[in-house]
Each structure stands twice: as structure tokens, then as C-alpha cells.
Design an enzyme around this catalytic site. Structure first.
Site, PDB file in Angstrom:
ATOM      1  N   GLU A   1       0.824  -1.215   0.000  1.00  0.00           N
ATOM      2  CA  GLU A   1       0.000   0.000   0.000  1.00  0.00           C
ATOM      3  C   GLU A   1       0.859   1.267   0.000  1.00  0.00           C
ATOM      4  O   GLU A   1       1.107   1.866   1.037  1.00  0.00           O
ATOM      5  CB  GLU A   1      -0.943   0.025   1.212  1.00  0.00           C
ATOM      6  CG  GLU A   1      -1.887   1.228   1.182  1.00  0.00           C
ATOM      7  CD  GLU A   1      -2.727   1.378   2.436  1.00  0.00           C
ATOM      8  OE1 GLU A   1      -3.664   2.176   2.419  1.00  0.00           O
ATOM      9  OE2 GLU A   1      -2.433   0.701   3.445  1.00  0.00           O
TER      10      GLU A   1
ATOM     11  N   LYS B   1      -2.720  -2.187  -2.856  1.00  0.00           N
ATOM     12  CA  LYS B   1      -3.755  -1.302  -2.336  1.00  0.00           C
ATOM     13  C   LYS B   1      -3.344   0.124  -2.660  1.00  0.00           C
ATOM     14  O   LYS B   1      -2.345   0.618  -2.132  1.00  0.00           O
ATOM     15  CB  LYS B   1      -3.955  -1.492  -0.833  1.00  0.00           C
ATOM     16  CG  LYS B   1      -5.059  -0.591  -0.263  1.00  0.00           C
ATOM     17  CD  LYS B   1      -5.445  -0.962   1.159  1.00  0.00           C
ATOM     18  CE  LYS B   1      -6.512  -0.026   1.693  1.00  0.00           C
ATOM     19  NZ  LYS B   1      -7.029  -0.417   3.022  1.00  0.00           N
TER      20      LYS B   1
END
Length: 302
Positions: free
Chosen positions: A176, A213
Site C-alpha cells: 500500500e 492497495k
């Protein structure tokens, strides 16, 4: 669910991932949004107990199940806790929801327009514990604030280094590198990030995959090469500060990307609600995020 079943669900399951991983610094804000003010607890343990009760209420809800919520990201304390006497990861698995754990320990100060992850000296021990509890994968967050190629390259390199450590434990890393949606150079950040991720994907060992992500791109379709890459199991999106209606609109513009929302999922839930009111509000949020993730029916603006 066996690991192979979890992988299949992550690869192609219709639904989205719930982010239930608010940690120490964000917990008071999450509780306030839930209708519990700061004065409601006196110790950190009390505070974490209240947020755990909120998460248990979500997990218990009949509308929270693997039909539309295919995964959930947990804070370490939540993973270590229980729901009605069952370890939280097991309670999720029994509902058809694949468990992940947030592993980063916060962010370093900004350098070169980015914030790297702080060191994680106890990561191997955490991964061993999480794997034993049935947790499928991890999530680790960095932040990109401006289009500095050197900084973004450092963020991605660090993310993939941690990802390889996760893979070595037989778990799935959810990488992420969040682009700040308030960045004045957001489109450039998205493009540089995509290119740096593609470089690092090519360097992964043959036969391995990661999940990504990412912030929803300012130009729809920017991350299409990542969605279709054979070394990416799934691309998911964070809400990044968008309210749910706007987040779902932006999500629906990007084919192949599903949600991994936190605030946009929990915004309308309140401690004071009856169980029927709570389930109705949670169900409405789940339906909206599901539609933006899979059916792509949120209204799309030109």
C-alpha cells in the site's frame, strides 16, 4: 477455507475488502465517528476494548459475510482478540471472509516528498503468529505526497522488500503506497508509482504474486497495467479521505479494481443504534461499496 480457496477468492471473488485496522493514533477519531467521545475511557486498554467491541459488532452482523465482503484487514490487537469465544481470524473465516493483518508500525518523517515505513524489527515473529491463527495476508502502508521520482522509487522498493519477507512466510502481501489525494502533483504521482511498481513486479521471483492497495487514480485507467499483470493477484483501492458516495463514483470508473475502504464503510455506524438500525446502516454501506467494486454501477461523471 484453505489457503488455495482464499487465494481463489482474492483473485476473482465478487466483493470488497473491509479495512478494520484503525490503530493507536487513529482509534480515538474512529471511536468519535462511532459516537463515543474521548471521555468515555480512562486507559488505553479501555479505548482498545471499545474499538474491539465495535469491530465485533460488525463481524457478528448478518449483513457482514463473504457474499459481498471477501476480506477484512485487522489491527494486531483485533487479531489477538475473540468474537463470542472464537479467535477473530477464525470467526471471519467461518463467515467466508479472508483475514489480513496490518503490519506496519507507522510512518517516518517526510523525505523527498514521501513517508517511508518505520522499521519493523519484530515482523518475523508477528508473521509467524498471524499465520498460525489462519491469517492469509498482510497490509503495509507508506505515503506519497509529491511527484518526486527518487522518493517514490524508495517507497516502492521498501514495500517490495517487506513484501518478499511476507512471501517467505507463505503469506500474501498487500502493498500500500498511498498517494495523498490532496497532492498538487497527484496525476504525476500516480504515473510514477505505476511505473515503479511495474519495475518491481518484474523482479519478483517467478511464480509469486502480490496484492496492491492504491489510492484511486485521478485519471481513470492509470493502473490498468497493474490490474492485468500476472504477478498481481488483485488491485484494491483505499478511500483516502473521500466520503463514501464520492469514493464509490471514483471506484466505478476503474475496471478491475475493488474497494478496501475503512471510513467510507464505517461512517454511518453509531454506538447508540439498535441492532436493527446498525445492520441496516452497515448493509447500505456494504451494498454501495459492492456495487462500485463489482457491478460498477455507481453514477459516473464525464
Amino acid at each position: 477455507m484453505q489457503i488455495s480457496e482464499m487465494t481463489a477468492k482474492m483473485a476473482a471473488g465478487n466483493g470488497f475488502i473491509a479495512a478494520l485496522d484503525q490503530s493507536g493514533g487513529s482509534t480515538p477519531k474512529a471511536l468519535k465517528g462511532y459516537g463515543i467521545e474521548d471521555g468515555a475511557w480512562t486507559t488505553e486498554e479501555d479505548m482498545f476494548g471499545l474499538i474491539h467491541d465495535m469491530r465485533c459488532r460488525i463481524i457478528r452482523s448478518a449483513v457482514f459475510n463473504g457474499d459481498k465482503v471477501i476480506g477484512a484487514i485487522l489491527f494486531e490487537r483485533t487479531m489477538d482478540g475473540s468474537v463470542d469465544g472464537k479467535p477473530v481470524p477464525q470467526a471471519l473465516i467461518e463467515k467466508g471472509v479472508v483475514p489480513f493483518i496490518k503490519i506496519d508500525k507507522g510512518l517516518e518523517d517526510e523525505v523527498n516528498g514521501v513517508q517511508l515505513m518505520k522499521p519493523m524489527p519484530e515482523l518475523d515473529a508477528l508473521l509467524t503468529k498471524a499465520s498460525a491463527l489462519g491469517v492469509y495476508g498482510t497490509k503495509e502502508r507508506s505515503v506519497i505526497n509529491s511527484a518526486n521520482r527518487e522518493g517514490i522509487a524508495a517507497v516502492v522498493a521498501q514495500q517490495f522488500e517487506v513484501g518478499k519477507q511476507v512471501l517467505a512466510h507463505g503469506m500474501m502481501p498487500m502493498i500500500e503506497p498511498e498517494v495523498n489525494i490532496k497532492s498538487e502533483t497527484r496525476a504525476e504521482c500516480d504515473a510514477i508509482l505505476r511505473d515503479e511498481i511495474l519495475k518491481n513486479l518484474e523482479a519478483l521471483p517467478e511464480g509469486t504474486q502480490v496484492m496492491l492497495k492504491l489510492s484511486l487514480p485521478i485519471v481513470p485507467g492509470t493502473f490498468d497495467p497493474l490490474v492485468s499483470h500476472p504477478r498481481v493477484l488483485r488491485v484494491v483501492a483505499l478511500s483516502g479521505g473521500y466520503k463514501r458516495p464520492e469514493a464509490c463514483v471514483e471506484l466505478a470508473k476503474n475496471a478491475g479494481i475493488i474497494a478496501s475502504f475503512s471510513r467510507a464503510l464505517l461512517d454511518d455506524l453509531r454506538f447508540q443504534m439498535s441492532d436493527a438500525e446498525f445492520d441496516a446502516a452497515l448493509g447500505e454501506a456494504i451494498d454501495a461499496i459492492y456495487a462500485g467494486s463489482t457491478i460498477k454501477t455507481a453514477p459516473v461523471t464525464a
